[in-house]
Enzyme design. Structure first.
Site, PDB file in Angstrom:
ATOM      1  CE  LYS A 111      42.166  26.951  10.347  1.00 16.60           C
ATOM      2  NZ  LYS A 111      41.314  25.770  10.204  1.00 16.60           N
ATOM      3  CE  LYS A 193      35.838  29.717  23.079  1.00 17.53           C
ATOM      4  NZ  LYS A 193      36.554  30.825  22.614  1.00 17.53           N
ATOM      5  CE  LYS A 196      31.373  31.118  15.703  1.00 15.23           C
ATOM      6  NZ  LYS A 196      32.150  31.529  16.817  1.00 15.23           N
TER       7      LYS A 196
END
Length: 329
Positions: A111, A193, A196
């Site tokens: 981040k 990856k 979600k």
């Protein structure tokens, strides 16, 4: 019997990657270990979540745990927030964690590298809470994806630091990474990856996806120009990812699948992958519907919280006495 603990952060709907990399393994492990599995709802709120959506995701996650085969008679299943001792132990471990260690944690580093603003203090210190999740239960083993080993390493460091500073208190846990399928990649970008939070919704298969939608995602998965079904994660990451998915769900070794599809096209290969995926999802979704129509979830969470709370409370009291903040006998 050795104890194993793990949890999933359902900040979004659970995915096929979660099933292959975690849930499916939990089911196998519960016959070998004393299994503790929790829903990491405190970790969800390190970034803002829509409350209504979060509640749905949490309930779905518990139902899917059970639908995938976790047995509350064999596994202790609970909500992280139902055991307040974990959060308190998390603060105490934060006080034994160095800033430099937290600065090196992958999620925070990513981040910062993206120059994101409004990064919360909760996101910065959550690895200490994750360590508390593990150490509160004297877990011998923690099954994780290869991208999560870093967090178990921090838990190990904190356990050893506390044990050396005060006296032996915590079991030092070992990470367990599955050899095949530990990290399922995105169907639209196999260098990332399966997540979600997939913004395109094309690279991720959710456990509650309509089967026709799931099949379409498999058939649209990114491949390459090689034109041969081979396991080569460098030159053919898309095909290799589909091979891992198929092997993980069917139990057929990757080499055997490659041999069967020698000389055949990607379309035929994808169709069989889609068949295997849809068969798996169909079974899970049927069980999920049964669970959602029953009242089993409340009972499972209550029983799980009672067992987990008893263990975590004893550990917390021991820690507080050793560091000197507990004055009662």
């Amino acid at each position: 019997m050795k104890r194993m603990l793990s949890g999933i952060k359902p900040s979004g709907q659970l995915t096929l990657g979660n099933y292959i990399g975690a849930l499916r393994n939990f089911v196998a492990y519960q016959d070998e270990y004393e299994m503790f599995v929790f829903i990491a709802n405190l970790h969800c709120v390190t970034v803002y979540q829509d409350p209504k959506e979060l509640r749905k995701n949490l309930k779905d996650a518990i139902a899917l745990y059970l639908a995938c085969g976790l047995d509350p008679q064999k596994s202790c299943i609970f909500l992280q927030s139902d055991v307040m001792e974990q959060a308190q132990l998390g603060f105490l471990l934060t006080c034994n964690t160095y800033m430099g260690e937290l600065n090196r944690m992958t999620q925070y580093k990513d981040k910062v590298a993206k120059q994101e603003t409004n990064i919360t203090a909760g996101l910065f210190v959550y690895p200490s809470l994750m360590a508390a999740d593990i150490l509160a239960y004297d877990a011998d083993y923690v099954p994780v994806g290869d991208d999560q080993k870093q967090h178990v390493e921090l838990a190990r460091d904190l356990a050893e630091r506390f044990n050396n500073r005060y006296s032996p208190t915590f079991v030092v846990p070992e990470p367990v990474v599955a050899k095949v399928g530990a990290r399922i990649m995105s169907l639209s970008d196999p260098t990332k990856k399966m997540s979600k939070s997939d913004e395109t919704n094309k690279g991720c298969i959710y456990l509650l996806d309509d089967l026709a939608v799931a099949r379409k995602k498999i058939m649209s998965a990114v491949t390459d120009m090689v034109g041969a079904v081979q396991y080569d994660k460098v030159n053919q990451p898309g095909i290799s990812n589909l091979l891992e998915i198929m092997s993980s769900l069917s139990g057929e070794p990757i080499d055997s699948i490659v041999t069967r599809f020698e000389g055949k096209g990607y379309g035929e290969f994808k169709k069989e992958v889609a068949d295997v995926v849809c068969e798996t999802l169909g079974t899970i979704q049927a069980k999920y519907q049964e669970i959602m129509e029953s009242d089993i979830i409340e009972k499972v969470l209550e029983d799980g919280a009672n067992k987990a709370r008893y263990i975590a409370h004893k550990k917390l009291m021991k820690v507080q006495k050793k560091i000197g903040i507990e004055i009662r006998k």
